[in-house]
Design an enzyme around this catalytic site. Structure first.
Site, PDB file in Angstrom:
ATOM      1  N   HIS A   3      -5.182  -8.183  -5.808  1.00 36.45           N
ATOM      2  CA  HIS A   3      -5.741  -7.752  -4.530  1.00 36.45           C
ATOM      3  C   HIS A   3      -4.664  -7.415  -3.509  1.00 36.45           C
ATOM      4  CE1 HIS A   3      -7.840  -8.885  -0.554  1.00 36.45           C
ATOM      5  NE2 HIS A   3      -8.314  -7.709  -0.935  1.00 36.45           N
ATOM      6  N   GLU A  23      -5.338  -3.352  -6.897  1.00 37.39           N
ATOM      7  CA  GLU A  23      -6.092  -2.730  -5.801  1.00 37.39           C
ATOM      8  C   GLU A  23      -5.154  -2.506  -4.631  1.00 37.39           C
ATOM      9  OE1 GLU A  23      -8.431  -3.197  -1.934  1.00 37.39           O
ATOM     10  OE2 GLU A  23      -6.929  -4.524  -2.810  1.00 37.39           O
ATOM     11  N   ASP A  25      -4.622  -0.569  -0.630  1.00 36.25           N
ATOM     12  CA  ASP A  25      -5.284  -0.049   0.567  1.00 36.25           C
ATOM     13  C   ASP A  25      -4.561   1.211   1.017  1.00 36.25           C
ATOM     14  OD1 ASP A  25      -7.134  -2.432   1.184  1.00 36.25           O
ATOM     15  OD2 ASP A  25      -5.158  -3.370   1.001  1.00 36.25           O
ATOM     16  N   HIS A  38      -2.854  -2.556   4.672  1.00 36.98           N
ATOM     17  CA  HIS A  38      -4.137  -3.144   5.040  1.00 36.98           C
ATOM     18  C   HIS A  38      -4.206  -3.454   6.522  1.00 36.98           C
ATOM     19  CE1 HIS A  38      -7.425  -6.031   5.392  1.00 36.98           C
ATOM     20  NE2 HIS A  38      -7.862  -5.615   4.212  1.00 36.98           N
ATOM     21  N   ASP A  82      -8.412   1.638  -2.354  1.00 37.63           N
ATOM     22  CA  ASP A  82      -9.364   1.336  -1.289  1.00 37.63           C
ATOM     23  C   ASP A  82      -9.040   2.263  -0.120  1.00 37.63           C
ATOM     24  OD1 ASP A  82     -11.018   0.276   0.620  1.00 37.63           O
ATOM     25  OD2 ASP A  82     -10.358  -1.796   0.364  1.00 37.63           O
TER      26      ASP A  82
END
Length: 276
Positions: A3, A23, A25, A38, A82
């Site tokens: 993450h 993952e 951002d 993020h 993301d």
């Protein structure tokens, strides 16, 4: 799935802990993917402000997912981007989709010349931004690389306010985007939120497993506790987003799970619904 992996130095850290997917951002500037970043707030016990230029990060991911590079890791099979496009209207989102396709084509797929082999999921924060997917797909077709769409899936993750969309509303957004198959759906809470009853997750899994289900895979976030991972697996998720991949590996090796679940490999089809 590791993450919030937004700095180059974090890639090997999460892979060494056992992650087979990452993952990231993606923050935009004038509809152009510019940074992997993020920002605050984020999950507890994480550095929210780690970042890299998007093109640098994409090129580095290519090295980790292309055989022949010194950094190559066979285990890394999936990349979830993301996309932080929540403040864009649909027209701006389309432009963002066009630019994302161009940058991934150049920096990750290397113009389809010995590019990265990992599968890609574009996670979009608002069902109203279905034009982003259209712009992305049409750009790869226009550039003569429609074949790369075989490696790409899609996820509508929101919006969260004033409420999360229903599954029917999400399905309609995929129809508007021209997507049939290659559908992932995310659900979850920050790692410091109460777990709750997983009602929406259970509803999505029931839909996935129905005869007319439109969802191929469902992943849950952010899972850092053994008890939460066990509950998510018992419900029937396909993937888990975590800040601690080693914790998830441990759960997968437990009695009751090790005979039913395993980490996905490159030979597994991320667009095929398990059990159908």
């Amino acid at each position: 799935m590791g993450h919030m992996v937004n700095a180059v130095k974090q890639i090997p850290t999460f892979l060494d802990l056992g992650a087979n997917a990452l993952e990231m951002d993606v923050t935009f500037k004038n509809e152009e993917p510019t940074y992997t970043y993020h920002g605050v707030p984020c999950d507890a016990f994480r550095d929210c402000i780690r970042w890299e230029y998007f093109n640098v990060f994409a090129k580095t991911l290519r090295e980790y997912t292309t055989p022949g590079f010194d950094k190559y890791r066979e285990q890394l099979i999936l990349l979830v981007f993301d996309l932080k496009t929540g403040d864009m209207n649909n027209a701006q989102a389309r432009t963002a989709g066009v630019n994302t396709a161009k940058q991934l084509l150049q920096y990750y797929w290397n113009n389809d010349n010995n590019g990265g082999r990992a599968y890609v999921v574009l996670s979009i924060p608002d069902i109203a931004q279905h034009e982003l997917i259209k712009g992305f797909k049409e750009t790869l077709k226009k550039e003569g690389h429609e074949n790369l769409l075989d490696k790409v899936g899609y996820d509508f993750s929101g919006p969260y306010l004033p409420r999360l969309p229903t599954l029917d509303e999400t399905h309609e957004a995929f129809k508007k985007a021209g997507v049939e198959g290659h559908v992932w759906l995310s659900d979850g809470l920050t790692n410091f939120s109460p777990l709750g009853d997983m009602a929406r997750l259970k509803e999505a899994i029931k839909s996935r497993d129905s005869a007319n289900g439109f969802i191929n895979k469902i992943y849950y976030w952010s899972v850092d506790k053994v008890s939460t991972a066990e509950k998510a697996l018992k419900v029937g998720v396909d993937g888990i987003v975590t800040n601690h991949p080693d914790v998830i590996i441990g759960v997968l090796n437990e009695n009751g799970f090790k005979d039913k679940y395993r980490l996905a490999t490159y030979d597994d089809d991320p667009w095929e619904t398990f059990g159908k």
